[in-house]
Scaffold this motif. Structure first.
Motif, mmCIF file in Angstrom:
data_model
loop_
_atom_site.group_PDB
_atom_site.id
_atom_site.type_symbol
_atom_site.label_atom_id
_atom_site.label_comp_id
_atom_site.label_asym_id
_atom_site.label_seq_id
_atom_site.Cartn_x
_atom_site.Cartn_y
_atom_site.Cartn_z
ATOM 1 N N THR A 154 27.960 13.775 -104.529
ATOM 2 C CA THR A 154 27.470 12.456 -104.915
ATOM 3 C C THR A 154 26.088 12.571 -105.551
ATOM 4 O O THR A 154 25.122 12.948 -104.889
ATOM 5 N N LEU A 155 26.022 12.280 -106.838
ATOM 6 C CA LEU A 155 24.767 12.331 -107.585
ATOM 7 C C LEU A 155 24.606 11.041 -108.378
ATOM 8 O O LEU A 155 25.595 10.383 -108.700
ATOM 9 N N GLU A 156 23.370 10.705 -108.715
ATOM 10 C CA GLU A 156 23.077 9.499 -109.480
ATOM 11 C C GLU A 156 22.631 9.820 -110.909
ATOM 12 O O GLU A 156 22.085 8.971 -111.599
ATOM 13 N N ASN A 157 22.880 11.056 -111.346
ATOM 14 C CA ASN A 157 22.403 11.514 -112.663
ATOM 15 C C ASN A 157 23.509 11.566 -113.707
ATOM 16 O O ASN A 157 23.361 12.204 -114.740
ATOM 17 N N THR A 158 24.640 10.916 -113.440
ATOM 18 C CA THR A 158 25.873 10.896 -114.260
ATOM 19 C C THR A 158 26.640 12.211 -114.185
ATOM 20 O O THR A 158 27.565 12.427 -114.967
ATOM 21 N N TYR A 159 26.313 13.075 -113.210
ATOM 22 C CA TYR A 159 27.057 14.325 -113.051
ATOM 23 C C TYR A 159 27.649 14.474 -111.649
ATOM 24 O O TYR A 159 28.024 15.565 -111.240
ATOM 25 N N GLY A 160 27.746 13.348 -110.918
ATOM 26 C CA GLY A 160 28.441 13.388 -109.640
ATOM 27 C C GLY A 160 29.923 13.648 -109.832
ATOM 28 O O GLY A 160 30.494 13.327 -110.872
ATOM 29 N N MET A 161 30.558 14.252 -108.822
ATOM 30 C CA MET A 161 31.992 14.558 -108.888
ATOM 31 C C MET A 161 32.618 14.346 -107.513
ATOM 32 O O MET A 161 31.999 14.661 -106.484
ATOM 33 N N HIS A 162 33.842 13.829 -107.511
ATOM 34 C CA HIS A 162 34.587 13.640 -106.276
ATOM 35 C C HIS A 162 36.029 14.106 -106.480
ATOM 36 O O HIS A 162 36.648 13.755 -107.482
ATOM 37 N N PHE A 163 36.515 14.869 -105.517
ATOM 38 C CA PHE A 163 37.888 15.371 -105.566
ATOM 39 C C PHE A 163 38.620 14.884 -104.320
ATOM 40 O O PHE A 163 38.156 15.076 -103.194
ATOM 41 N N TYR A 164 39.769 14.218 -104.535
ATOM 42 C CA TYR A 164 40.579 13.671 -103.449
ATOM 43 C C TYR A 164 41.983 14.261 -103.526
ATOM 44 O O TYR A 164 42.543 14.385 -104.619
ATOM 45 N N SER A 165 42.549 14.598 -102.359
ATOM 46 C CA SER A 165 43.844 15.293 -102.366
ATOM 47 C C SER A 165 44.701 14.896 -101.164
ATOM 48 O O SER A 165 44.193 14.695 -100.058
ATOM 49 N N LYS A 166 45.993 14.790 -101.431
ATOM 50 C CA LYS A 166 46.973 14.681 -100.352
ATOM 51 C C LYS A 166 47.369 16.064 -99.847
ATOM 52 O O LYS A 166 47.906 16.201 -98.748
ATOM 53 N N ILE A 167 47.137 17.067 -100.692
ATOM 54 C CA ILE A 167 47.452 18.455 -100.355
ATOM 55 C C ILE A 167 46.285 19.052 -99.580
ATOM 56 O O ILE A 167 45.120 18.803 -99.895
ATOM 57 N N ASN A 168 46.587 19.844 -98.576
ATOM 58 C CA ASN A 168 45.567 20.422 -97.718
ATOM 59 C C ASN A 168 44.581 21.284 -98.513
ATOM 60 O O ASN A 168 44.977 22.187 -99.259
ATOM 61 N N ILE A 169 43.302 20.966 -98.374
ATOM 62 C CA ILE A 169 42.245 21.812 -98.936
ATOM 63 C C ILE A 169 41.832 22.804 -97.845
ATOM 64 O O ILE A 169 41.218 22.428 -96.839
ATOM 65 N N GLU A 170 42.194 24.086 -98.046
ATOM 66 C CA GLU A 170 41.872 25.100 -97.037
ATOM 67 C C GLU A 170 40.369 25.360 -96.992
ATOM 68 O O GLU A 170 39.791 25.520 -95.916
ATOM 69 N N HIS A 171 39.749 25.437 -98.138
ATOM 70 C CA HIS A 171 38.289 25.503 -98.215
ATOM 71 C C HIS A 171 37.866 25.146 -99.633
ATOM 72 O O HIS A 171 38.644 25.258 -100.584
ATOM 73 N N SER A 172 36.624 24.714 -99.748
ATOM 74 C CA SER A 172 36.117 24.309 -101.053
ATOM 75 C C SER A 172 34.616 24.550 -101.101
ATOM 76 O O SER A 172 33.965 24.704 -100.067
ATOM 77 N N GLN A 173 34.083 24.594 -102.299
ATOM 78 C CA GLN A 173 32.645 24.790 -102.460
ATOM 79 C C GLN A 173 32.163 24.150 -103.751
ATOM 80 O O GLN A 173 32.956 23.907 -104.674
ATOM 81 N N THR A 174 30.868 23.881 -103.780
ATOM 82 C CA THR A 174 30.235 23.359 -104.981
ATOM 83 C C THR A 174 29.434 24.471 -105.634
ATOM 84 O O THR A 174 28.655 25.150 -104.966
ATOM 85 N N HIS A 175 29.644 24.684 -106.915
ATOM 86 C CA HIS A 175 28.865 25.652 -107.677
ATOM 87 C C HIS A 175 27.824 24.910 -108.517
ATOM 88 O O HIS A 175 28.109 23.860 -109.076
ATOM 89 N N PHE A 176 26.655 25.497 -108.619
ATOM 90 C CA PHE A 176 25.648 25.074 -109.581
ATOM 91 C C PHE A 176 25.340 26.305 -110.432
ATOM 92 O O PHE A 176 24.385 27.032 -110.169
ATOM 93 N N PHE A 177 26.195 26.548 -111.407
ATOM 94 C CA PHE A 177 26.163 27.819 -112.118
ATOM 95 C C PHE A 177 24.898 27.999 -112.954
ATOM 96 O O PHE A 177 24.300 29.068 -112.951
ATOM 97 N N VAL A 178 24.486 26.977 -113.703
ATOM 98 C CA VAL A 178 23.350 27.150 -114.607
ATOM 99 C C VAL A 178 22.191 26.208 -114.310
ATOM 100 O O VAL A 178 21.085 26.415 -114.804
ATOM 101 N N ALA A 179 22.429 25.158 -113.536
ATOM 102 C CA ALA A 179 21.363 24.196 -113.220
ATOM 103 C C ALA A 179 21.666 23.562 -111.869
ATOM 104 O O ALA A 179 22.833 23.397 -111.498
ATOM 105 N N ASP A 180 20.609 23.190 -111.145
ATOM 106 C CA ASP A 180 20.797 22.667 -109.789
ATOM 107 C C ASP A 180 21.185 21.193 -109.758
ATOM 108 O O ASP A 180 21.274 20.598 -108.684
ATOM 109 N N ASP A 181 21.439 20.606 -110.936
ATOM 110 C CA ASP A 181 21.899 19.217 -110.981
ATOM 111 C C ASP A 181 23.200 19.071 -111.771
ATOM 112 O O ASP A 181 23.615 17.958 -112.081
#
Length: 360
Positions: A154-181
């Motif tokens: 959840t971000l307020e900079n127009t780069y927030g993202m949300h993923f919703y699933s009926k399928i089991n998420i075994e594990h997940s992570q957020t990457h900030f590959f080139v910038a921390d926002d």
């Protein structure tokens, strides 16, 4: 009339040449977005040329227009049904069909109910939202019982993202590959019938006069995702608002570096932005997948108030079918070195973004 014909022809020539120049400034990258429109305008100007008074240079410019039309058409035809690719049927070893929706919801769009109705109508097993902030997260809580597995950034900079699933998420992570926002989501899922796959959601910043001056962060973020994909030994889907087009040099390098397949080839452009202007619509919400994922349907859905149309995809997984291997292209040693250089440039770029963005 001749002056207008000449001016438009020269402008089309400039727009054709600019993307071939290896410069990351948005001026050089932006004409790739409008390649479809440039191609149509080139054909119209060529046809209109026969209606104006001819002079000694007429046929030279008509030949130039024809050459530009052939150049653009040769690239774009790959993304139409005229370019034949083999269709694949589900077999006894494949998974059942699954569906997802990917949507840049536009942070300042308040038509929450329209989007929720879209999800309830199409009933995807998964959906990804981009530009989703705290208000969107709160609005989407009504879907959380039906989609009990979630990954939220959840971000307020127009780069927030949300993923919703009926399928089991075994594990997940957020990457900030080139910038921390600028986040990307990596979610590892396992279906009830025993098929595992990985879903990546991406939304790098666009090169434009109102956002990032260059494409360095965008390209670095996408190629970092491609590099991460190569470390995963599972079927992979990468989807989101790439702020890029499938035929650009960086998209092709992404595809080769990740060893993924572009489902638009032999299918259609699937243009998404801008949702309100059909004639000025670009295919910038992209998707790529590994060779053991087979696409049954890929299309846009109706507008729900955003500036992007949502993308709907239906797919199945089949580990026993190797007929898509021939569609996988691998990067050369030089291309791999170029990708590494672009990733480093992306990390060094200092994007100037506000932590909280308000609507103008």
């Amino acid at each position: 009339m001749w002056e207008a014909y000449l001016a438009i022809t020269l402008l089309l020539l400039v727009l054709t040449i600019l993307p071939k120049i290896p410069n990351s400034h948005w001026v050089f990258r932006f004409p790739d977005f409008g390649k479809i429109q440039i191609t149509y305008i080139t054909l119209i100007v060529f046809a209109a040329g026969f209606l104006i008074e001819k002079n000694a240079y007429f046929w030279y410019f008509q030949g130039l227009l024809l050459a530009m039309f052939i150049f653009h058409g040769f690239i774009l035809i790959r993304y139409t049904p005229l370019y034949r690719v083999k269709k694949h049927q589900q077999g006894k070893n494949s998974s059942k069909k699954y569906h997802f929706i990917s949507a840049n919801v536009y942070q300042f769009n308040k038509e929450y109910d329209q989007f929720i109705s879209l999800i309830e109508k199409n009933k995807p097993e998964m959906f990804l939202t981009m530009e989703s902030n705290g208000d969107w997260e709160k609005a989407l809580q009504v879907l959380e019982n039906e989609y009990p597995y979630q990954h939220k950034v959840t971000l307020e900079n127009t780069y927030g993202m949300h993923f919703y699933s009926k399928i089991n998420i075994e594990h997940s992570q957020t990457h900030f590959f080139v910038a921390d926002d600028i986040p990307s989501i990596e979610a590892h899922l396992k279906t009830e019938d025993g098929f595992s796959f990985v879903f990546f959601g991406v939304h790098p910043p666009p090169p434009s006069p109102t956002e990032e001056e260059t494409s360095k962060e965008r390209d670095g973020d996408l190629l970092s995702t491609a590099k991460r994909v190569q470390e995963i030994d599972k079927p992979v889907i990468v989807v989101g608002d790439f702020n890029n087009v499938a035929w650009s040099k960086s998209s092709i390098l992404f595809r080769k570096t990740s060893h993924l397949i572009d489902p638009r080839v032999g299918h259609s452009f699937v243009s998404t932005f801008h949702a309100k202007y059909r004639l000025l619509r670009f295919p910038i919400d992209l998707m790529f997948h590994s060779e053991n994922i087979f696409i049954k349907n890929l299309k846009t859905l109706e507008n729900f108030g955003s500036d992007h149309l949502p993308v709907y995809c239906q797919f199945f997984i089949d580990h026993q079918n190797d007929q898509q291997e021939e569609r996988v292209e691998e990067a050369s040693a030089d291309e791999k070195a170029e990708a590494e250089e672009i990733i480093q440039e992306g990390k060094m770029e200092d994007g100037e973004r506000n932590a909280v963005v308000t609507e103008d």
